[in-house]
Design a protein around this motif. Structure first.
Motif, PDB file in Angstrom:
ATOM      1  N   PHE A 137     -30.563 -39.578  69.617  1.00  0.00           N
ATOM      2  CA  PHE A 137     -29.653 -38.541  70.108  1.00  0.00           C
ATOM      3  C   PHE A 137     -28.923 -37.849  68.962  1.00  0.00           C
ATOM      4  O   PHE A 137     -28.548 -36.682  69.075  1.00  0.00           O
ATOM      5  N   TRP A 138     -28.732 -38.556  67.852  1.00  0.00           N
ATOM      6  CA  TRP A 138     -28.120 -37.919  66.683  1.00  0.00           C
ATOM      7  C   TRP A 138     -29.053 -36.844  66.120  1.00  0.00           C
ATOM      8  O   TRP A 138     -28.591 -35.779  65.699  1.00  0.00           O
ATOM      9  N   VAL A 139     -30.351 -37.112  66.129  1.00  0.00           N
ATOM     10  CA  VAL A 139     -31.313 -36.093  65.703  1.00  0.00           C
ATOM     11  C   VAL A 139     -31.251 -34.886  66.645  1.00  0.00           C
ATOM     12  O   VAL A 139     -31.309 -33.726  66.211  1.00  0.00           O
ATOM     13  N   THR A 140     -31.101 -35.142  67.947  1.00  0.00           N
ATOM     14  CA  THR A 140     -30.962 -34.056  68.912  1.00  0.00           C
ATOM     15  C   THR A 140     -29.719 -33.221  68.623  1.00  0.00           C
ATOM     16  O   THR A 140     -29.752 -31.981  68.674  1.00  0.00           O
ATOM     17  N   VAL A 141     -28.616 -33.899  68.296  1.00  0.00           N
ATOM     18  CA  VAL A 141     -27.376 -33.186  67.970  1.00  0.00           C
ATOM     19  C   VAL A 141     -27.567 -32.337  66.719  1.00  0.00           C
ATOM     20  O   VAL A 141     -27.130 -31.166  66.662  1.00  0.00           O
ATOM     21  N   GLN A 142     -28.220 -32.895  65.705  1.00  0.00           N
ATOM     22  CA  GLN A 142     -28.463 -32.138  64.479  1.00  0.00           C
ATOM     23  C   GLN A 142     -29.332 -30.912  64.742  1.00  0.00           C
ATOM     24  O   GLN A 142     -29.055 -29.811  64.238  1.00  0.00           O
TER      25      GLN A 142
END
Length: 221
Positions: free
Chosen positions: A14-19
């Motif tokens: 999900f952090w990759v999605t946020v980025q």
């Protein structure tokens, strides 16, 4: 109940999605603003380019643009965007594709905001000797942005969900992890609920906050 989550980097995905969302949002806002400026420009060539770009890009599926960025730009033309490893290259290409696609929708939202600004204001500014660029930057765009906070929030929410398409070229965002978990685990409904909840957490506060901002900055006419 949620033992199946062990061994999976859910927060990392999900952090990759946020980025992806944040970088693509910034890029599409810049490129979309430039396109909107070109669409209302007095230069026919610029208006024609912006109109053609928006009409073409909006009617191409995002998956096609994402896959082309990998197969066309990287594998065929060797465009690596300054990266060395495959994961970073795919991530940057995904951001580029999302920017190219989302900017068309940002442009149309901003153009609708520009149309809400009274023509007399631009004419008065030009009569004072301001150039077209100065009128756009100082008079038109500030009011246009205030008028389209809600439409832009919808574009941002759609962008957040569109990041799932980046899994098509191997970007390890949320939907990429979900696909792997579905293949390896038997808890299909729970997996779907976990990832659905994750996207609700990302998108719902965005809509609520920007809706509040829209009311605060709305232009009183």
């Amino acid at each position: 109940m949620f033992d199946f989550l062990e061994g999976y980097d859910l927060l990392g995905a999900f952090w990759v999605t946020v980025q992806l969302t944040v970088l693509s949002a910034l890029g599409s806002l810049i490129w979309g603003t430039l396109l909107a400026g070109m669409k209302v420009s007095p230069v026919p060539l610029m208006r024609g380019f912006a109109t053609a770009y928006v009409n073409v890009v909006r009617n191409i599926p995002l998956t096609v643009i994402i896959v082309f960025s990998s197969l066309g730009l990287y594998q065929t033309l060797g465009v690596a965007l300054g990266a060395d490893d495959t994961d970073t290259i795919n991530f940057r290409l995904a951001v580029l594709a999302l920017v190219a696609y989302t900017a068309a929708f940002v442009c149309e939202a901003l153009r609708s905001g520009i149309n809400t600004v009274p023509v007399g204001q631009a004419e008065a500014a030009r009569a004072l000797g301001l150039s077209f660029t100065q009128v756009l930057r100082l008079i038109i765009l500030p009011q246009a942005f205030r008028a389209v906070v809600n439409p832009l929030s919808n574009v941002l929410i759609a962008l957040t969900k569109n990041t799932t398409v980046a899994s098509a070229i191997g970007v390890a965002e949320a939907s990429y992890l979900m696909k792997g978990m579905i293949e390896n685990e038997a808890q299909l409904i729970l997996i779907a609920l976990v990832f659905a909840f994750g996207f609700v957490v990302l998108t719902l506060p965005t809509g609520l906050i920007l809706g509040w901002v829209s009311k605060k900055v709305a232009v009183k006419r």
